[in-house]
Design an enzyme around this catalytic site. Structure first.
Site, PDB file in Angstrom:
ATOM      1  N   HIS A   1       1.253  -1.411   0.047  1.00 35.83           N
ATOM      2  CA  HIS A   1       0.051   0.425   0.285  1.00 35.83           C
ATOM      3  C   HIS A   1       0.646   1.534   0.251  1.00 35.83           C
ATOM      4  O   HIS A   1       0.081   2.281  -0.602  1.00 35.83           O
ATOM      5  CB  HIS A   1      -1.235   0.322   0.810  1.00 35.83           C
ATOM      6  CG  HIS A   1      -2.025  -1.318   1.081  1.00 35.83           C
ATOM      7  ND1 HIS A   1      -2.983  -0.854   0.223  1.00 35.83           N
ATOM      8  CD2 HIS A   1      -2.603  -1.525   2.334  1.00 35.83           C
ATOM      9  CE1 HIS A   1      -3.629  -1.892   0.405  1.00 35.83           C
ATOM     10  NE2 HIS A   1      -3.601  -2.576   1.619  1.00 35.83           N
TER      11      HIS A   1
ATOM     12  N   ASP B   1      -3.626 -10.741  -1.887  1.00 32.44           N
ATOM     13  CA  ASP B   1      -3.312 -10.339  -0.641  1.00 32.44           C
ATOM     14  C   ASP B   1      -5.437  -9.621  -1.175  1.00 32.44           C
ATOM     15  O   ASP B   1      -5.915  -9.309  -2.551  1.00 32.44           O
ATOM     16  CB  ASP B   1      -2.717  -8.904  -0.484  1.00 32.44           C
ATOM     17  CG  ASP B   1      -3.399  -8.312   0.737  1.00 32.44           C
ATOM     18  OD1 ASP B   1      -4.292  -7.674   0.848  1.00 32.44           O
ATOM     19  OD2 ASP B   1      -2.537  -8.609   1.805  1.00 32.44           O
TER      20      ASP B   1
ATOM     21  N   HIS C   1      -6.534  -7.260  -0.134  1.00 31.90           N
ATOM     22  CA  HIS C   1      -6.856  -5.579  -0.343  1.00 31.90           C
ATOM     23  C   HIS C   1      -5.770  -5.099  -1.662  1.00 31.90           C
ATOM     24  O   HIS C   1      -5.125  -5.628  -2.202  1.00 31.90           O
ATOM     25  CB  HIS C   1      -5.880  -5.223   0.598  1.00 31.90           C
ATOM     26  CG  HIS C   1      -7.144  -5.376   2.019  1.00 31.90           C
ATOM     27  ND1 HIS C   1      -6.467  -5.684   2.905  1.00 31.90           N
ATOM     28  CD2 HIS C   1      -8.049  -4.547   2.380  1.00 31.90           C
ATOM     29  CE1 HIS C   1      -6.931  -6.192   4.251  1.00 31.90           C
ATOM     30  NE2 HIS C   1      -8.233  -4.994   3.772  1.00 31.90           N
TER      31      HIS C   1
ATOM     32  N   ASP D   1      -5.008 -12.234   4.112  1.00 36.01           N
ATOM     33  CA  ASP D   1      -5.715 -11.851   4.251  1.00 36.01           C
ATOM     34  C   ASP D   1      -7.606 -12.118   3.899  1.00 36.01           C
ATOM     35  O   ASP D   1      -8.376 -11.774   4.647  1.00 36.01           O
ATOM     36  CB  ASP D   1      -5.509 -10.688   4.754  1.00 36.01           C
ATOM     37  CG  ASP D   1      -5.132  -9.501   4.040  1.00 36.01           C
ATOM     38  OD1 ASP D   1      -4.978 -10.599   2.280  1.00 36.01           O
ATOM     39  OD2 ASP D   1      -4.652  -8.782   3.926  1.00 36.01           O
TER      40      ASP D   1
END
Length: 304
Positions: A136, A173, A175, A260
């Protein structure tokens, strides 16, 4: 390294810790315990797994690698940042007095794993068990638990030191890896592919986001609906990502390995099980071995 299939690189970052935060030092301890139980450490794997040794962290080396993907002012700011206690960049992202040294080791470990994978003629795979995560973090600063974009540093290292002209980055991931996408947004030498849950943080990763300029077409995003499980991920891989990687013909595949999307993760709502991540990893490795340009080279870097 004779006989080993996987080379593990550790940067547990135990000083980068905030009790109660999802991205805390307890992650590294839990991973180490799980690997030991599964007999996937150098001590227990009967030669299949080796661990990266004698990692020497040099500040100038780290700054050079990080400045390839982040603004130099941000890098220098982090170097000089020594908070007493915990400093919050935003509601999600924190740092401590040891964060810069922890990040420095993580970047060094990732780059050294690249060196070992590129030097091997036995199809060695690398796995960087490093913290904090990085996908990120954007060129100008931290975001979403992430401070330095470790996998992007490793990609640039592979290109500049080992002369790899084209590489692929696959991000599973839950996200979207907005920072990695931003770093390679206009770069035709890096194919970025992400599957992630639709509608959650950071709100990027739409199918229309494909890169710009010479990099147009080298970003591929697939947002999966809430509740998606392994069939959706495997279909995405087989029908979109694998064909795109084959067409691109990278010389190495990097994986932003966030776990996740697991059904037990409270910050998302996907239905993956541990065996599904194994299946995805196996497909990545098989494709890396299939591609004559890749020669089995792949590196996994821990994310969320």
């Amino acid at each position: 390294m004779s006989g080993a299939r996987v080379l593990l690189g550790w940067s547990a970052a135990l000083g980068h810790d905030l009790v109660g935060h999802p991205e805390c030092a307890g992650r590294a301890k839990a991973i180490e315990k799980a690997l030991d139980k599964a007999r996937l450490t150098e001590r227990t794997s009967r030669g299949l797994v080796k661990e990266l040794e004698n990692v020497q962290v040099r500040n100038e080396y780290v700054k050079e690698k990080v400045a390839r993907v982040h603004n130099l002012g941000f890098v220098r700011g982090m170097e000089n940042l020594k908070p007493e206690g915990v400093l919050h960049f935003d509601r999600d992202t924190y740092c401590t007095s040891t964060s810069y040294s922890d990040l420095s080791k993580s970047v060094t470990v990732a780059c050294k794993l690249v060196d070992e994978v590129c030097a091997s003629d036995q199809g060695l795979s690398g796995f960087g068990l490093v913290r904090p995560p990085g996908h990120h973090s954007v060129p100008t600063g931290p975001m979403g638990f992430c401070i330095f974009n470790t996998i992007s540093c490793a990609v640039r290292h592979a290109q500049e030191v080992h002369g790899l002209k084209k590489v692929a980055v696959y991000d599973f991931d839950v996200h979207h890896g907005n920072g990695t996408q931003d770093i390679f947004w206009d770069d035709p030498s890096v194919l970025y592919l992400s599957s992630h849950q639709y509608g959650i943080f950071p709100g990027t990763g739409k199918a229309s986001e494909v890169g710009i300029g010479e990099g147009e077409g080298t970003t591929i995003n697939i947002a999966l609906p809430s509740g998606s499980g392994p069939s959706a991920a495997l279909l995405t891989w087989e029908s979109v990502f694998a064909p795109a990687i084959k067409k691109f013909e990278p010389e190495m595949i990097f994986v932003s390995a966030g776990y996740d999307a697991h059904w037990r993760d409270p910050q998302a709502s996907m239905q993956f099980q541990s065996s599904d991540f194994y299946a995805l990893g196996k497909k990545v490795k098989s494709l890396a071995e299939e591609l004559s340009t890749c020669k089995g080279r792949c590196l996994f870097v821990l994310e969320g």
